[in-house]
Enzyme design. Structure first.
Site, PDB file in Angstrom:
ATOM      1  N   GLN A 133      10.665 -17.483  38.734  1.00 30.54           N
ATOM      2  CA  GLN A 133       9.989 -18.600  39.384  1.00 30.54           C
ATOM      3  C   GLN A 133      10.398 -19.921  38.745  1.00 30.54           C
ATOM      4  O   GLN A 133      10.745 -20.888  39.426  1.00 30.54           O
ATOM      5  CB  GLN A 133       8.482 -18.396  39.301  1.00 30.54           C
ATOM      6  CG  GLN A 133       7.735 -19.627  39.751  1.00 30.54           C
ATOM      7  CD  GLN A 133       6.410 -19.271  40.372  1.00 30.54           C
ATOM      8  OE1 GLN A 133       6.270 -18.269  41.068  1.00 30.54           O
ATOM      9  NE2 GLN A 133       5.419 -20.089  40.117  1.00 30.54           N
ATOM     10  N   CYS A 140      11.159 -16.033  33.971  1.00 30.90           N
ATOM     11  CA  CYS A 140      12.399 -16.697  34.401  1.00 30.90           C
ATOM     12  C   CYS A 140      12.491 -17.020  35.882  1.00 30.90           C
ATOM     13  O   CYS A 140      12.821 -18.140  36.250  1.00 30.90           O
ATOM     14  CB  CYS A 140      13.597 -15.835  34.029  1.00 30.90           C
ATOM     15  SG  CYS A 140      13.914 -15.858  32.274  1.00 30.90           S
ATOM     16  N   LEU A 148      19.484 -11.067  29.312  1.00 32.41           N
ATOM     17  CA  LEU A 148      18.684  -9.859  29.085  1.00 32.41           C
ATOM     18  C   LEU A 148      17.435  -9.874  29.949  1.00 32.41           C
ATOM     19  O   LEU A 148      16.890 -10.931  30.259  1.00 32.41           O
ATOM     20  CB  LEU A 148      18.303  -9.737  27.603  1.00 32.41           C
ATOM     21  CG  LEU A 148      17.315 -10.718  26.976  1.00 32.41           C
ATOM     22  CD1 LEU A 148      15.872 -10.368  27.271  1.00 32.41           C
ATOM     23  CD2 LEU A 148      17.539 -10.769  25.494  1.00 32.41           C
ATOM     24  N   TYR A 190      10.912 -14.089  23.024  1.00 38.25           N
ATOM     25  CA  TYR A 190      11.473 -12.938  23.743  1.00 38.25           C
ATOM     26  C   TYR A 190      12.995 -12.985  23.783  1.00 38.25           C
ATOM     27  O   TYR A 190      13.641 -11.957  23.901  1.00 38.25           O
ATOM     28  CB  TYR A 190      10.923 -12.897  25.167  1.00 38.25           C
ATOM     29  CG  TYR A 190       9.501 -12.419  25.222  1.00 38.25           C
ATOM     30  CD1 TYR A 190       9.219 -11.056  25.329  1.00 38.25           C
ATOM     31  CD2 TYR A 190       8.446 -13.306  25.139  1.00 38.25           C
ATOM     32  CE1 TYR A 190       7.912 -10.602  25.369  1.00 38.25           C
ATOM     33  CE2 TYR A 190       7.132 -12.862  25.174  1.00 38.25           C
ATOM     34  CZ  TYR A 190       6.874 -11.507  25.290  1.00 38.25           C
ATOM     35  OH  TYR A 190       5.579 -11.050  25.325  1.00 38.25           O
ATOM     36  N   VAL A 191      13.567 -14.194  23.700  1.00 39.63           N
ATOM     37  CA  VAL A 191      15.031 -14.303  23.723  1.00 39.63           C
ATOM     38  C   VAL A 191      15.584 -14.291  22.291  1.00 39.63           C
ATOM     39  O   VAL A 191      16.411 -13.445  21.932  1.00 39.63           O
ATOM     40  CB  VAL A 191      15.471 -15.588  24.472  1.00 39.63           C
ATOM     41  CG1 VAL A 191      16.970 -15.804  24.324  1.00 39.63           C
ATOM     42  CG2 VAL A 191      15.096 -15.483  25.941  1.00 39.63           C
ATOM     43  N   ASP A 250      10.830 -20.243  13.336  1.00 38.65           N
ATOM     44  CA  ASP A 250       9.898 -20.678  14.378  1.00 38.65           C
ATOM     45  C   ASP A 250       8.884 -21.614  13.735  1.00 38.65           C
ATOM     46  O   ASP A 250       8.592 -21.493  12.543  1.00 38.65           O
ATOM     47  CB  ASP A 250       9.182 -19.460  14.994  1.00 38.65           C
ATOM     48  CG  ASP A 250       8.666 -19.733  16.390  1.00 38.65           C
ATOM     49  OD1 ASP A 250       9.225 -19.167  17.347  1.00 38.65           O
ATOM     50  OD2 ASP A 250       7.711 -20.530  16.520  1.00 38.65           O
TER      51      ASP A 250
HETATM   52  C1  UDX Z   1      15.190 -11.648  34.637  1.00 45.25           C
HETATM   53  C2  UDX Z   1      16.678 -11.326  34.838  1.00 45.25           C
HETATM   54  O1  UDX Z   1      16.827  -9.974  35.318  1.00 45.25           O
HETATM   55  C3  UDX Z   1      17.438 -11.501  33.550  1.00 45.25           C
HETATM   56  O2  UDX Z   1      18.821 -11.297  33.750  1.00 45.25           O
HETATM   57  C4  UDX Z   1      17.189 -12.912  33.034  1.00 45.25           C
HETATM   58  O3  UDX Z   1      17.836 -13.109  31.785  1.00 45.25           O
HETATM   59  C5  UDX Z   1      15.711 -13.184  32.875  1.00 45.25           C
HETATM   60  O4  UDX Z   1      15.045 -12.940  34.114  1.00 45.25           O
HETATM   61  P1  UDX Z   1      13.090 -10.332  33.599  1.00 45.25           P
HETATM   62  O5  UDX Z   1      12.274 -11.432  34.192  1.00 45.25           O
HETATM   63  O6  UDX Z   1      12.862  -9.972  32.173  1.00 45.25           O
HETATM   64  O7  UDX Z   1      14.658 -10.680  33.732  1.00 45.25           O
HETATM   65  O8  UDX Z   1      12.867  -8.985  34.453  1.00 45.25           O
HETATM   66  P2  UDX Z   1      13.485  -8.371  35.792  1.00 45.25           P
HETATM   67  O9  UDX Z   1      13.809  -6.963  35.525  1.00 45.25           O
HETATM   68  O10 UDX Z   1      14.552  -9.208  36.378  1.00 45.25           O
HETATM   69  O11 UDX Z   1      12.216  -8.369  36.764  1.00 45.25           O
HETATM   70  C6  UDX Z   1      11.639  -9.572  37.248  1.00 45.25           C
HETATM   71  C7  UDX Z   1      10.531  -9.265  38.238  1.00 45.25           C
HETATM   72  O12 UDX Z   1      11.065  -8.741  39.448  1.00 45.25           O
HETATM   73  C8  UDX Z   1       9.522  -8.220  37.742  1.00 45.25           C
HETATM   74  O13 UDX Z   1       8.218  -8.631  38.074  1.00 45.25           O
HETATM   75  C9  UDX Z   1       9.920  -6.962  38.471  1.00 45.25           C
HETATM   76  O14 UDX Z   1       8.860  -6.076  38.632  1.00 45.25           O
HETATM   77  C10 UDX Z   1      10.387  -7.550  39.798  1.00 45.25           C
HETATM   78  N1  UDX Z   1      11.339  -6.680  40.533  1.00 45.25           N
HETATM   79  C11 UDX Z   1      12.546  -6.374  39.992  1.00 45.25           C
HETATM   80  C12 UDX Z   1      10.995  -6.213  41.796  1.00 45.25           C
HETATM   81  O15 UDX Z   1       9.915  -6.503  42.307  1.00 45.25           O
HETATM   82  N2  UDX Z   1      11.894  -5.439  42.481  1.00 45.25           N
HETATM   83  C13 UDX Z   1      13.121  -5.122  41.970  1.00 45.25           C
HETATM   84  O16 UDX Z   1      13.893  -4.422  42.664  1.00 45.25           O
HETATM   85  C14 UDX Z   1      13.452  -5.595  40.677  1.00 45.25           C
HETATM   86  P1  ADP Z   2      11.477 -17.207  25.433  1.00 49.63           P
HETATM   87  O1  ADP Z   2      10.912 -16.201  26.378  1.00 49.63           O
HETATM   88  O2  ADP Z   2      12.371 -18.217  26.110  1.00 49.63           O
HETATM   89  O3  ADP Z   2      12.105 -16.625  24.217  1.00 49.63           O
HETATM   90  P2  ADP Z   2       9.054 -17.807  23.932  1.00 49.63           P
HETATM   91  O4  ADP Z   2       7.905 -18.694  24.328  1.00 49.63           O
HETATM   92  O5  ADP Z   2       8.839 -16.343  23.804  1.00 49.63           O
HETATM   93  O6  ADP Z   2      10.235 -18.128  24.961  1.00 49.63           O
HETATM   94  O7  ADP Z   2       9.642 -18.298  22.527  1.00 49.63           O
HETATM   95  C1  ADP Z   2       9.998 -19.595  22.208  1.00 49.63           C
HETATM   96  C2  ADP Z   2       9.621 -19.862  20.747  1.00 49.63           C
HETATM   97  O8  ADP Z   2      10.196 -21.110  20.357  1.00 49.63           O
HETATM   98  C3  ADP Z   2       8.127 -19.991  20.463  1.00 49.63           C
HETATM   99  O9  ADP Z   2       7.752 -19.012  19.506  1.00 49.63           O
HETATM  100  C4  ADP Z   2       7.943 -21.429  19.912  1.00 49.63           C
HETATM  101  O10 ADP Z   2       6.988 -21.491  18.857  1.00 49.63           O
HETATM  102  C5  ADP Z   2       9.338 -21.703  19.377  1.00 49.63           C
HETATM  103  N1  ADP Z   2       9.696 -23.128  19.220  1.00 49.63           N
HETATM  104  C6  ADP Z   2       9.513 -24.136  20.104  1.00 49.63           C
HETATM  105  N2  ADP Z   2      10.035 -25.292  19.609  1.00 49.63           N
HETATM  106  C7  ADP Z   2      10.560 -25.001  18.384  1.00 49.63           C
HETATM  107  C8  ADP Z   2      11.267 -25.740  17.376  1.00 49.63           C
HETATM  108  N3  ADP Z   2      11.544 -27.047  17.528  1.00 49.63           N
HETATM  109  N4  ADP Z   2      11.647 -25.095  16.253  1.00 49.63           N
HETATM  110  C9  ADP Z   2      11.378 -23.775  16.087  1.00 49.63           C
HETATM  111  N5  ADP Z   2      10.747 -23.022  16.990  1.00 49.63           N
HETATM  112  C10 ADP Z   2      10.341 -23.617  18.131  1.00 49.63           C
END
Ligand code: UDX
Ligand code: ADP
Length: 479
Positions: free
Chosen positions: A277, A275, A162, A13-14, A35
């Protein structure tokens, strides 16, 4: 050195969205996302990407095969790269010291060891995964202890801010980019190299440079403070329900104070996602390790309040349905942790589903972007259930909201998907068992209209009247 080749370890996701945007904004740089997972890379190279993120498909289609590549050939990508992002997963430890709280750095360490084994030339290594403070030091130690003679490394921390569901927007127009590095001349040069990549589309004034530890801590702190706002408003939602205040009105009223601001004050069934928790637990663990128990307890309370909110909401569902859901059909609309993503990590829907299943309910579930296999995986996980077979008997996944609600006793909105707002609730009411209940865990529906249709409606942070028919029958004006 001018960066011409970027490698990203981890196509999740990142790593996926971040590198797609870099490739799109820096056409002269070759970006290779690698990956270990063959399936994940095959998905990135297919028509159906492994993650749903608005705007991502278009960018990937435009750059893939030109300067954006997805590959399992990790060795080649590391050898070629001037700069390597580490975007691997950092889950919470499930065993040993720090179990349930500390970040498990085995994937970060694995990535560092891979780089050390393979690299034959100088590299800038950028830590993008969220890591505990001073993780860069561990990466540096691994790289220094294992490097080829003549190969040197610079380690930077460049946390990703993000949010899922708005990843592309967040990457295109970030509030800020944060880069931490060593205060040595070499460290500063590496920071400049990374700055020059972001400067392709982000004004220099929005790029903040700090020392490595400030950068690492800022990421944990930002997530902890955002989550704290949600727990704060959620705690007040309970007070609203007890007093007759309306949490949405309270949120607007306090958000208009420019010192507080309007964002992240949506009361809900609780926050989820990969993220919040994890990062707070990580912060709590670090504080305890640093002998700061008061600080640890302070941040732990943000998590505790989130658990309370999820439990409180689900208890309300059971209580409203005459204190028993055994044998009843309950529909969950939404399973992702928020709208516009198919991600279910730490989704509050899992908590709701588990509690209702424990109480003997049958569940109908519909989510526009979460695959059936993912829902069943989450609900049959050993931490959730003892009998996967039983769960599979009790849970049915549906392809749309109408079939999922047909014949149900109650509907629970777990995710705020836009399409749930515009459903034909008259039609849904007709097809449901009576009395028909809706529990709006996201405060997105028109409650007055639902009550007029005949639904019993409960939401977060606001007491609602009963349907007109029951009011006339009991002769009281009510709560
Ligand atoms: C978060 C941070 O926002 C982001 O900057 C960081 O890089 C990763 O963690 P994310 O987890 O993708 O991003 O989503 P976010 O929009 O922050 O929502 C997190 C949770 O909080 C969701 O379950 C959302 O529904 C909830 N939320 C958010 C609320 O319950 N109320 C709000 O007002 C905002
Ligand atoms: P995030 O939300 O932080 O991006 P993800 O679980 O979606 O986390 O993605 C992390 C990815 O990293 C997974 O697809 C996993 O297979 C990959 N990964 C873990 N260790 C390695 C490594 N040593 N080399 C390449 N990819 C890796």
């Amino acid at each position: 050195m001018v960066v011409k080749n970027i490698c990203c370890l981890g196509a999740g996701y990142v790593g996926g969205p971040t590198c797609s945007v870099i490739a799109s904004k820096c056409p002269e740089i070759k970006v290779t996302v690698v990956d270990k997972s063959v399936t994940r890379i095959a998905q990135w190279n297919s028509e159906k990407l492994p993650i749903y993120e608005p705007g991502l498909d278009e960018i990937v289609k435009a750059r893939r095969g030109k300067n954006l590549f997805f590959s399992n050939n990790i060795e080649k990508a590391i050898l070629e790269a001037d700069l390597i992002f580490i975007s691997v997963n950092t889950p919470t430890k499930t065993f040993g010291n720090g179990k349930g709280r500390a970040a498990d750095l085995k994937y970060v360490e694995g990535a560092a060891r891979m780089i050390a084994d393979i690299a034959k030339s100088n590299k800038i290594v950028v830590e993008k995964s969220t890591v505990p403070v001073r993780a860069a030091e561990s990466i540096m130690n691994i790289l220094k202890a294992n490097n080829e003679p003549g190969v040197s490394y610079q380690i930077l921390s460049n946390p990703e801010f993000l949010a899922e569901g708005t990843a592309i927007q967040d990457l295109m127009h970030p509030d800020r980019v944060l880069i931490g590095g060593e205060e040595t001349p070499e460290g500063q040069l590496a920071i400049e190299e990374l700055c020059s990549i972001y400067e392709h589309w982000i004004p220099r004034k929005s790029i903040l440079t700090t020392n490595t530890w400030s950068s690492e801590l800022s990421k944990l702190a930002a997530n902890a403070m955002l989550a704290q706002r949600i727990s704060s408003i959620n705690s007040l939602s309970a007070v609203c329900e007890a007093t007759g205040a309306d949490v949405s009105e309270v949120a607007v009223a306090i958000g208009l104070d420019s010192r507080i601001g309007p964002k992240f004050l949506q009361a809900s069934i609780g926050f989820g996602g990969s993220c919040f928790q994890k990062d707070i637990l990580n912060l709590v663990y670090i504080c305890e390790s640093l002998s700061l128990p008061e600080v640890a307890a302070y941040w732990q309370q943000v998590i505790d309040m989130n658990e309370y909110q999820k439990t409180r909401f689900t208890a309300k569902v059971v209580q409203s349905l005459f204190n028993t859901v055994s044998g009843k059909n309950i529909t969950l609309l939404g399973f992702a942790f928020k709208k516009n993503t198919g991600d279910t990590r730490e989704s509050p829907a899992i908590h709701v589903a588990k509690t209702l299943l424990d109480e003997g309910a049958s569940l109908n579930i519909y989510d526009p972007k979460v695959e059936e296999s993912q829902i069943l995986y989450d609900l049959t996980h050993p931490s959730i259930c003892e009998s996967p077979e039983e769960v599979k008997k009790l849970v049915k996944i549906y392809p749309d909201a109408y079939s999922a609600t047909n014949g149900a006793h109650a509907v629970v909105i777990c995710t705020e998907w836009d399409e749930f707002v515009t459903l034909d609730y008259r039609e849904i009411y007709r097809s449901m068992m009576k009395p028909a209940y809706i529990f709006d865990g996201r405060k997105i529906l028109d409650h007055e209209e639902l009550i007029n249709i005949g639904f019993h409606v409960q939401t977060i942070g606001k007491r609602l009247p009963r349907p007109l028919s029951t009011r006339m029958w009991s002769g009281t004006a009510v709560v």
